[in-house]
Scaffold this active site. Structure first.
Site, mmCIF file in Angstrom:
data_model
loop_
_atom_site.group_PDB
_atom_site.id
_atom_site.type_symbol
_atom_site.label_atom_id
_atom_site.label_comp_id
_atom_site.label_asym_id
_atom_site.label_seq_id
_atom_site.Cartn_x
_atom_site.Cartn_y
_atom_site.Cartn_z
ATOM 1 C CG HIS A 35 52.118 -5.568 54.485
ATOM 2 N ND1 HIS A 35 53.156 -5.571 55.389
ATOM 3 C CD2 HIS A 35 51.044 -6.438 54.965
ATOM 4 C CE1 HIS A 35 52.642 -5.921 56.504
ATOM 5 N NE2 HIS A 35 51.551 -6.350 56.360
ATOM 6 C CG ASP A 37 48.838 -10.078 55.644
ATOM 7 O OD1 ASP A 37 50.623 -9.253 56.321
ATOM 8 O OD2 ASP A 37 48.461 -9.080 55.269
ATOM 9 C CG MET A 39 47.893 -14.920 58.123
ATOM 10 S SD MET A 39 45.980 -14.162 57.890
ATOM 11 C CE MET A 39 46.260 -12.703 57.555
ATOM 12 C CG HIS A 68 52.783 -8.355 58.701
ATOM 13 N ND1 HIS A 68 51.678 -8.292 58.985
ATOM 14 C CD2 HIS A 68 53.682 -9.288 60.277
ATOM 15 C CE1 HIS A 68 51.654 -8.353 60.470
ATOM 16 N NE2 HIS A 68 52.387 -9.371 61.053
ATOM 17 C CG MET A 70 50.662 -11.721 61.083
ATOM 18 S SD MET A 70 48.784 -11.358 61.019
ATOM 19 C CE MET A 70 49.247 -11.085 59.190
ATOM 20 C CG ASP A 177 49.254 -5.033 58.358
ATOM 21 O OD1 ASP A 177 47.863 -3.887 58.395
ATOM 22 O OD2 ASP A 177 49.915 -5.716 58.712
#
Length: 217
Positions: A35, A37, A39, A68, A70, A177
């Site tokens: 995974h 992230d 950002m 992911h 974000m 998550d």
């Protein structure tokens, strides 16, 4: 029906100075997916990985990369993330007025399209996106920081999303998550989650393989 549980360690919790070693250890420990992230400091307070680091991660492993996003207006980066090696690209319902278009574009790029919802967003908001989603991510903490504790009310949302997916015959992955550990994984899988994202729950475990195995069990 018994569902296969998969674990996706979050690389936000890895040692960036020894990323290659950490990724190799996760492969040996039985991780199914990694995974990632991303950002932007706007949709969430923190800034994390960008495209060059995702490309580096791709070169370090053959495990699927679950990216992911974000970020605000994620449609700006879909093509680049796909080119960098993402296998799953998940956008937030709250981050774009064009979530449906994002999902369609991700699928056009040959990747699995994911839609995520924050703790304050009702599952009803994405009902009409489920037919285009290959993954639904229910955030069980507020996005932007690792190491947070589960927001208990989010578990009922997991159950509701599972019900919606089953009613429509969708085979989409139901991902959670936030706050997942080997000790509490059943709280997430019992209402229907099949993919568990865990950062500190894996990286801070004395035995990563044992922690991942316990989550799957």
């Amino acid at each position: 029906m018994e569902r296969k549980i998969q674990v996706a360690p979050s690389l936000l919790s890895c040692d960036f100075g020894h990323m290659a070693e950490d990724i190799a250890s996760l492969e040996k420990a039985g991780a199914d997916i990694l995974h990632v992230d991303v950002m932007d400091g706007m949709f969430v307070p923190n800034i994390s990985f960008g495209q060059p680091l995702v490309k580096t991660m791709r070169a370090l492993t053959e495990l699927p990369l679950d990216v992911h996003m974000m970020v605000q207006n994620p449609e700006r980066y879909l093509d680049e993330m796909a080119a960098c090696g993402a296998d799953i690209i998940t956008v937030h319902f709250e981050a774009t007025p064009h979530a449906h278009r994002c999902l369609q574009r991700i699928r056009e790029l040959g990747k699995i399209p994911g839609i995520a919802i924050n703790p304050g967003t009702s599952p009803e908001a994405i009902r009409y996106l489920l037919g285009d989603a290959g993954l639904v991510l229910v955030m069980t903490v507020n996005p932007g920081f690792g190491g947070q504790k589960l927001i208990p009310s989010a578990l009922e949302k997991v159950r509701e999303v599972r019900r919606m997916l089953d009613e429509t015959g969708s085979s989409a992955i139901l991902e959670v998550d936030g706050g997942v550990t080997a000790e509490n994984a059943r709280l997430y899988t019992e209402p229907g989650a099949t993919l568990l994202v865990s950062g500190t729950g894996v990286f801070k475990a004395a035995d990563r393989a044992a922690a991942i195995a316990k989550m799957k069990a």
